[in-house]
Design a protein around this motif. Sequence first.
Motif, PDB file in Angstrom:
ATOM      1  N   PHE A   1       0.864  -1.191   0.000  1.00 21.24           N
ATOM      2  CA  PHE A   1       0.000   0.000   0.000  1.00 21.24           C
ATOM      3  C   PHE A   1       0.890   1.227   0.000  1.00 21.24           C
ATOM      4  O   PHE A   1       2.075   1.150   0.310  1.00 21.24           O
ATOM      5  CB  PHE A   1      -0.900   0.003   1.244  1.00 21.24           C
ATOM      6  CG  PHE A   1      -0.142   0.068   2.547  1.00 21.24           C
ATOM      7  CD1 PHE A   1       0.460  -1.059   3.079  1.00 21.24           C
ATOM      8  CD2 PHE A   1       0.002   1.277   3.232  1.00 21.24           C
ATOM      9  CE1 PHE A   1       1.177  -1.007   4.267  1.00 21.24           C
ATOM     10  CE2 PHE A   1       0.715   1.332   4.427  1.00 21.24           C
ATOM     11  CZ  PHE A   1       1.303   0.185   4.941  1.00 21.24           C
TER      12      PHE A   1
ATOM     13  N   ALA B   1       1.369   4.897   1.768  1.00 24.08           N
ATOM     14  CA  ALA B   1       0.946   5.658   2.942  1.00 24.08           C
ATOM     15  C   ALA B   1       1.236   7.129   2.684  1.00 24.08           C
ATOM     16  O   ALA B   1       2.230   7.473   2.049  1.00 24.08           O
ATOM     17  CB  ALA B   1       1.703   5.178   4.175  1.00 24.08           C
TER      18      ALA B   1
ATOM     19  N   ARG C   1      -5.835  12.845  -1.344  1.00 19.62           N
ATOM     20  CA  ARG C   1      -5.590  11.424  -1.044  1.00 19.62           C
ATOM     21  C   ARG C   1      -6.592  10.547  -1.802  1.00 19.62           C
ATOM     22  O   ARG C   1      -6.240   9.485  -2.319  1.00 19.62           O
ATOM     23  CB  ARG C   1      -5.695  11.184   0.472  1.00 19.62           C
ATOM     24  CG  ARG C   1      -4.708  12.022   1.285  1.00 19.62           C
ATOM     25  CD  ARG C   1      -4.564  11.495   2.693  1.00 19.62           C
ATOM     26  NE  ARG C   1      -5.789  11.569   3.478  1.00 19.62           N
ATOM     27  CZ  ARG C   1      -6.113  12.607   4.253  1.00 19.62           C
ATOM     28  NH1 ARG C   1      -5.322  13.659   4.331  1.00 19.62           N
ATOM     29  NH2 ARG C   1      -7.233  12.601   4.955  1.00 19.62           N
TER      30      ARG C   1
ATOM     31  N   ASN D   1      -6.048   7.705  -4.914  1.00 15.39           N
ATOM     32  CA  ASN D   1      -6.701   6.400  -4.946  1.00 15.39           C
ATOM     33  C   ASN D   1      -7.404   6.142  -6.285  1.00 15.39           C
ATOM     34  O   ASN D   1      -7.426   5.030  -6.780  1.00 15.39           O
ATOM     35  CB  ASN D   1      -7.712   6.273  -3.797  1.00 15.39           C
ATOM     36  CG  ASN D   1      -7.086   5.670  -2.539  1.00 15.39           C
ATOM     37  OD1 ASN D   1      -7.047   4.463  -2.379  1.00 15.39           O
ATOM     38  ND2 ASN D   1      -6.554   6.528  -1.666  1.00 15.39           N
TER      39      ASN D   1
ATOM     40  N   THR E   1      -6.315  -1.341   3.859  1.00 21.08           N
ATOM     41  CA  THR E   1      -5.029  -1.906   4.255  1.00 21.08           C
ATOM     42  C   THR E   1      -5.242  -2.957   5.343  1.00 21.08           C
ATOM     43  O   THR E   1      -5.110  -2.686   6.538  1.00 21.08           O
ATOM     44  CB  THR E   1      -4.092  -0.789   4.753  1.00 21.08           C
ATOM     45  OG1 THR E   1      -4.112   0.253   3.803  1.00 21.08           O
ATOM     46  CG2 THR E   1      -2.677  -1.305   4.910  1.00 21.08           C
TER      47      THR E   1
ATOM     48  N   TRP F   1      -4.074  -1.533  11.690  1.00 16.50           N
ATOM     49  CA  TRP F   1      -4.555  -0.152  11.742  1.00 16.50           C
ATOM     50  C   TRP F   1      -4.024   0.575  12.965  1.00 16.50           C
ATOM     51  O   TRP F   1      -3.725   1.761  12.887  1.00 16.50           O
ATOM     52  CB  TRP F   1      -6.096  -0.128  11.733  1.00 16.50           C
ATOM     53  CG  TRP F   1      -6.664  -0.636  10.453  1.00 16.50           C
ATOM     54  CD1 TRP F   1      -5.970  -0.841   9.285  1.00 16.50           C
ATOM     55  CD2 TRP F   1      -8.013  -1.001  10.194  1.00 16.50           C
ATOM     56  NE1 TRP F   1      -6.819  -1.319   8.318  1.00 16.50           N
ATOM     57  CE2 TRP F   1      -8.079  -1.424   8.841  1.00 16.50           C
ATOM     58  CE3 TRP F   1      -9.187  -1.014  10.960  1.00 16.50           C
ATOM     59  CZ2 TRP F   1      -9.261  -1.863   8.260  1.00 16.50           C
ATOM     60  CZ3 TRP F   1     -10.366  -1.426  10.379  1.00 16.50           C
ATOM     61  CH2 TRP F   1     -10.394  -1.857   9.037  1.00 16.50           C
TER      62      TRP F   1
ATOM     63  N   LEU G   1      -0.412   1.605  12.280  1.00 14.78           N
ATOM     64  CA  LEU G   1      -0.229   2.428  11.082  1.00 14.78           C
ATOM     65  C   LEU G   1      -1.053   3.708  11.081  1.00 14.78           C
ATOM     66  O   LEU G   1      -0.728   4.655  10.369  1.00 14.78           O
ATOM     67  CB  LEU G   1      -0.581   1.623   9.820  1.00 14.78           C
ATOM     68  CG  LEU G   1       0.279   0.397   9.508  1.00 14.78           C
ATOM     69  CD1 LEU G   1      -0.190  -0.251   8.203  1.00 14.78           C
ATOM     70  CD2 LEU G   1       1.749   0.770   9.393  1.00 14.78           C
ATOM     71  N   LEU G   2      -2.148   3.743  11.857  1.00 12.41           N
ATOM     72  CA  LEU G   2      -3.068   4.876  11.724  1.00 12.41           C
ATOM     73  C   LEU G   2      -3.384   5.580  13.041  1.00 12.41           C
ATOM     74  O   LEU G   2      -3.948   6.677  13.033  1.00 12.41           O
ATOM     75  CB  LEU G   2      -4.389   4.407  11.074  1.00 12.41           C
ATOM     76  CG  LEU G   2      -4.263   3.870   9.645  1.00 12.41           C
ATOM     77  CD1 LEU G   2      -5.575   3.249   9.187  1.00 12.41           C
ATOM     78  CD2 LEU G   2      -3.849   4.986   8.691  1.00 12.41           C
TER      79      LEU G   2
ATOM     80  N   SER H   1       2.911   5.511  12.389  1.00 13.91           N
ATOM     81  CA  SER H   1       1.753   6.262  11.897  1.00 13.91           C
ATOM     82  C   SER H   1       2.125   7.684  11.488  1.00 13.91           C
ATOM     83  O   SER H   1       2.797   8.403  12.229  1.00 13.91           O
ATOM     84  CB  SER H   1       0.672   6.299  12.980  1.00 13.91           C
ATOM     85  OG  SER H   1      -0.295   7.264  12.658  1.00 13.91           O
TER      86      SER H   1
ATOM     87  N   TYR I   1      -0.479   9.632  10.412  1.00 14.91           N
ATOM     88  CA  TYR I   1      -1.876  10.002  10.243  1.00 14.91           C
ATOM     89  C   TYR I   1      -2.446  10.280  11.623  1.00 14.91           C
ATOM     90  O   TYR I   1      -1.954   9.763  12.629  1.00 14.91           O
ATOM     91  CB  TYR I   1      -2.619   8.843   9.583  1.00 14.91           C
ATOM     92  CG  TYR I   1      -4.097   9.038   9.406  1.00 14.91           C
ATOM     93  CD1 TYR I   1      -4.591   9.896   8.426  1.00 14.91           C
ATOM     94  CD2 TYR I   1      -5.013   8.358  10.216  1.00 14.91           C
ATOM     95  CE1 TYR I   1      -5.949  10.076   8.256  1.00 14.91           C
ATOM     96  CE2 TYR I   1      -6.371   8.525  10.049  1.00 14.91           C
ATOM     97  CZ  TYR I   1      -6.840   9.384   9.061  1.00 14.91           C
ATOM     98  OH  TYR I   1      -8.183   9.563   8.890  1.00 14.91           O
TER      99      TYR I   1
ATOM    100  N   HIS J   1      -4.365   5.907   3.142  1.00 17.19           N
ATOM    101  CA  HIS J   1      -3.517   5.004   2.356  1.00 17.19           C
ATOM    102  C   HIS J   1      -4.095   4.846   0.957  1.00 17.19           C
ATOM    103  O   HIS J   1      -5.257   5.135   0.730  1.00 17.19           O
ATOM    104  CB  HIS J   1      -3.481   3.597   2.974  1.00 17.19           C
ATOM    105  CG  HIS J   1      -2.788   3.507   4.287  1.00 17.19           C
ATOM    106  ND1 HIS J   1      -2.996   2.470   5.161  1.00 17.19           N
ATOM    107  CD2 HIS J   1      -1.886   4.319   4.888  1.00 17.19           C
ATOM    108  CE1 HIS J   1      -2.251   2.641   6.245  1.00 17.19           C
ATOM    109  NE2 HIS J   1      -1.568   3.758   6.103  1.00 17.19           N
TER     110      HIS J   1
ATOM    111  N   PRO K   1      -4.604   1.470  -0.591  1.00 16.83           N
ATOM    112  CA  PRO K   1      -4.431   0.023  -0.407  1.00 16.83           C
ATOM    113  C   PRO K   1      -4.232  -0.645  -1.764  1.00 16.83           C
ATOM    114  O   PRO K   1      -4.923  -0.290  -2.719  1.00 16.83           O
ATOM    115  CB  PRO K   1      -5.744  -0.436   0.239  1.00 16.83           C
ATOM    116  CG  PRO K   1      -6.662   0.733   0.224  1.00 16.83           C
ATOM    117  CD  PRO K   1      -5.972   1.923  -0.336  1.00 16.83           C
TER     118      PRO K   1
END
Lengths: 526, 306
Positions: free
Chosen positions: A295, A297, A312, A316, A339, A442, A445-446, A453, A455, A493, A495
């Motif tokens: 993915f 980021a 963003r 996508n 993701t 998640w 990463l988020l 992260s 984000y 992201h 994905p």
Amino acid sequence: MRKTTDPTGRSAHRRTEKGEQMKDILRRHFVAGTLGAAALALLPLAASAQNASTIVVAQAADAYSMDPAKHSAFPTANILFQIYDGLVSQNEKGDIVPALATSWSNPDPLTWRFKLREGVKFHNGEPFNAAAVKYTLDRALDPNFKAPYYSRISQIKSVTVVDDYTVEIKTDKPFPTMLLSLYEASFPALIVPPSYTAQNNSADLAAKPVGTGPYRFVEWKKDERVVLEANPDYWGGKPAVEKVIFRPIKETRTRIAELKSGGVDIAVDVPPEDMASLDGGETKISTVASDSLYFLAFDITRDTPLKDKHVRQAINYAVDVDAIQQALLNGMGTRIALTLPANAFGYDQAWKPYPYDPAKAKALLAEAGYKDGFTVPLMTRKGRYMKDSEIVEATAGFLAKVGIKVNIQYLEPGVWGQVSEKKGREGITFPGWSGRDPNLVWYPLLHTGEYQSYYSNPELDKLLDAGAGTIDQAERKSIYEKAAAIIKEDAPHLPMIQPPLIYGLDARLTWTPRPDGMIDLRKAHF
Amino acid sequence: MANFLISRLLYAAIVLLGVSVAVFFLIRIGGDPSALFLPPEASIEDIQRFRHLMGFDRPLVIQYWDFLSRATRGDFGMSLRYEQPAMQLVLERVPATLQLGGAAFVLSIVLAVPLAILAAANRGSIIDRASLLISLIGQSFPAFWLAIMLILLFSETFHMLPPSGRGSWQNLVMPAIVLATYSTAIITRLLRSSLIEVLQSDYVRTARGKGVRESRILLSHALRNAAIPTLTVIGLQVGALLGGAVITEEVFAYPGIGRLAIQAIANRDFTVVQAFVLFMAAVIVVINLLVDLSYGLLDPRLRTGK
């Protein structure tokens, strides 16, 4: 060429009666002799390929240690998983199933009670029991032991022996992914024999491992081979194949050549472009979509166009991931909508990724005030994952079409680590990740402030905290459904794909690869 | 002679010290191995905790001093990955590399010396031109490419030789050829040109005038003199063979020190990289010393330092 030494002398260890008779003739006929030696030399090569009682596995690296708590490398783990067992295991579909524990329950949200398999013995005769489980986990949880995979089990606060075959593991906070911390891919969770391990400060175990697994240790010639033999007393039944040899062969071409010439039976990490040449005849291909995640980021911690949700989303829409998957991965792997692996807890097959729609992407960019596009860095590593740089470059091509110019920066792994530690990943990144639960993907990463992260979204944070704070799976499912809606809309992201794992196999071998990449030879047979 | 030896040993010590500084600091430029060694989900606290436990957070100068003072006592530290003494890991793999390097060395001498003599004796002939072509090709082929081609031909296509591993002589054939290619080329070229130079010198003309047979002139008079510059290069080639073994061992999955070194560099296994580089430096220093000493054997004028 004329300086050839006596050919039969050189292959003395293979000398046969026939060879002895040939000796005199060969001396007189030099050219014939050279050919004869070559022919004699070829015999053992052909013979080794016919051996159906041995599986030879070629992977990129040798074992670093035979102590499961002392390493952090998958090739090592693949070898050790034949020798040791965990409390639980994973089947080929990715479900957690009993292993050394036969059942488990949660008397309360902070307690995991495991009933253990009775009558199991380690290869040296030591009995497997609750004390062995306690010893194994306590040893790896000691900070001074310096277990590299400490973080995977560090939520465990205490291990208590209830009786010989019952053990209780306690945590400070609810730990919904406990079972994923106790199966074989959580390396220090493989159970070791207490008395033997205590010898020589674990040095004996690190050199000559003793577990409860289907194969017993025979020999380790460093950088050359690890030899294992079937354990006739294995609790899961004696494995069908008598002997297993793991060989470290880093170079892909060499692994493929070994497979083609019959030197190995399983070759890992076959590149997609070599699949055709290995599929048919004496070899075949076996693939499975891995648990890994490809993915992009986006860093929204810095003031760049990526801070804008429309941008963003535009990215996508702008990238044709299906085309990339088709062109670079032969269509293999699984396209993901968010993701998270499609086989992970909480993944809803009804989720759909953003469709490829460059016109919509351009419109969104214009709406965000970037009608003429913008320039952004893209940081990644090269060769860390299969086809990573090719995928990144193809992505850059799609982004260029909607006016986003990316400056690709390939960072050397050590530098990537340094940059990451300083929170220095800028713009777009291709970090790669894996994990079978939103709490393992998640959250790191988020969630705001997490190391990985880039984000932040307070609303999502609340949901991720709630999902991490309960072991009630139904409740978690509904929490992550809400989280998924936010992630889809806010698009932190792009994905892409769960990439495939590709193995080249001896055509006669029956063996199924697993999504987590662990090699399990328990059921393999010719 | 004694003075010569003492000065050379001092020089060797300075070289090794310089190498130790270079390798110690260079490998640390890209950061320490903590993040690479821990699982991806390790938090920043996990990484810092591990770094502290391993002592990577101490000032570099102090770490270097610690390393140097231990190294002078023969302790090169423990490998991070293997949890074994680093120098022991290197030394364990030396026999395999020596076997491969030795085979390649012998192969290149056996090929290069006769080829150079034939070429020099028949200057301008087909053989001479062929030798030049061979050395040009040999010097330009990348070892990696040649290795893959040999594997494709002899393992994949003809199933004649095993593509990887160690154990039988068959395992040595392809790696030795790959490793010998470059040194064969360079030795052939150099020996040929020095032979040609010597063959034009006055004493060779005198010898010819006296009616000495051409083969005797070539093998006895000329070769010995032409050998001196060649020997220097052969000495350097030993270093190149060990260095070249890094790539060759990797391609053929040959369990020698080169493969260990590549992996250690990728893993930032500092102690192993240090032990490997210092070991290599020591070997090359010793070989250079031996080459210097051997000049005396070939050229009596150099024996007393006149």
